[in-house]
Scaffold this motif. Structure first.
Motif, PDB file in Angstrom:
ATOM      1  N   ASP A  40       0.775  -1.201   0.026  1.00 43.37           N
ATOM      2  CA  ASP A  40      -0.172   0.033   0.014  1.00 43.37           C
ATOM      3  C   ASP A  40       0.787   1.257  -0.135  1.00 43.37           C
ATOM      4  N   HIS A  44       0.903   4.376  -2.929  1.00 41.67           N
ATOM      5  CA  HIS A  44       0.811   5.364  -2.278  1.00 41.67           C
ATOM      6  C   HIS A  44       1.798   6.320  -3.019  1.00 41.67           C
ATOM      7  N   PRO A  54      -3.975   9.285  -4.978  1.00 42.89           N
ATOM      8  CA  PRO A  54      -4.736   7.919  -4.653  1.00 42.89           C
ATOM      9  C   PRO A  54      -5.602   8.082  -3.992  1.00 42.89           C
ATOM     10  N   LEU A  57      -8.011   6.816  -0.622  1.00 42.98           N
ATOM     11  CA  LEU A  57      -7.551   7.144   0.737  1.00 42.98           C
ATOM     12  C   LEU A  57      -8.437   7.889   1.230  1.00 42.98           C
ATOM     13  N   SER A  65      -4.742   3.589   0.470  1.00 37.25           N
ATOM     14  CA  SER A  65      -4.508   4.057  -0.993  1.00 37.25           C
ATOM     15  C   SER A  65      -4.937   2.870  -1.915  1.00 37.25           C
ATOM     16  N   PHE A  94      -7.103  -0.293  -7.004  1.00 37.43           N
ATOM     17  CA  PHE A  94      -6.926   1.144  -6.581  1.00 37.43           C
ATOM     18  C   PHE A  94      -7.361   2.243  -7.613  1.00 37.43           C
TER      19      PHE A  94
END
Ligand code: MF3
Ligand code: CO
Ligand code: CO
Length: 247
Positions: A40, A44, A54, A57, A65, A94
């Motif tokens: 992670d 990020h 990101p 988040l 993120s 993501f």
């Protein structure tokens, strides 16, 4: 509904390309012994270094993120101390926002030596995404995508998670319409040139049922069987689609 201009599509492609590059970069770090929190952090930092946001988040209070899911975790895994082991699968999901436009991408990765049965499932899930994409063109309907994914999954012995769906995407991570991974061909909203969609089959090796963990985010398979997930952000073009989360 949800039609983007040429300019907006270019901006989404910029966000999507960074998302793609971040996924590529992560291939280097996925190996036995790494924690999901370390992954992670890398995601990020990569996104921020590329001048983007990101956007998972703090989205509705999400604390990281990236959504990182191992094996039986389906979606919204919270990165933490969980260590990846040889034979696991890990899903990185993501969003990247740049200049006010979102992109959403997921891949399932192999950790070390993975059983042939699970490797087959990973391949079949990615192919199910492409089966869905193959019917994307103006005039077809959302239900055509849903039906193509469901049929592909069932033909390959996988079950379809019903509680979570693909979606429109643009200035918002989640826009109309919903894109379920099951349903009837010929039903639902019509696809139009300039529509931007995140299409994302979530398929299980065992039963389709899922449950929510106590952290109120993470969805897991009820029977503990592995789950796979692939996602691309695409735009409907004159005669098909273009992937925005690509090279
Ligand atoms: N990326 C997810 C999706 O595919 C949404 C994650 S929302 C978050 O729609 F808050 F969990 F990050
Ligand atoms: Co996603
Ligand atoms: Co999505």
């Amino acid at each position: 509904m949800n039609i983007k201009s040429e300019r907006e599509i270019l901006l989404m492609k910029e966000a999507g390309h960074i998302n793609y590059l971040a996924h590529k970069e992560m291939e280097k770090y996925i190996k036995p012994g790494v924690t999901t929190l370390e992954l992670d952090k890398r995601i990020h930092d990569f996104i921020v270094k590329h001048g983007a946001v990101p956007s998972c988040l703090h989205y509705e209070g999400f604390p990281a993120s990236a959504c990182i899911c191992v094996n039986e975790e389906v979606v919204h895994g919270i990165p933490g101390k969980r260590v990846l082991h040889d034979g696991d699968i890990v899903k990185l999901d993501f969003t990247v926002r740049k200049n006010g436009y979102e992109s959403d991408m997921t891949r399932t990765y192999l950790v070390g030596n993975v059983s042939s049965e699970i490797r087959q499932m990973v391949k079949d899930t990615e192919d199910a995404l492409y089966a869905g994409l193959s019917v994307v063109k103006p005039g077809n309907r959302i239900g055509d995508i849903s039906h193509a994914i469901e049929t592909y999954a069932h033909t390959h012995g996988l079950s379809v998670v019903e509680e979570l769906v693909g979606h429109g995407i643009g200035t918002q991570m989640h826009e109309d319409p919903e894109v379920p991974n099951y349903g009837e061909a010929g039903k639902g909203p019509r696809l139009k040139k300039g529509m931007t969609l995140a299409i994302e089959p979530m398929l299980n090796m065992g039963k389709k049922e899922v449950c929510l963990l106590d952290n109120d985010w993470t969805v897991v398979t009820e029977d503990g069987s592995p789950s796979c997930h692939f996602e691309h952000t695409i735009v409907v073009t004159d005669d098909g689609y273009e992937i925005l989360t690509g090279e």
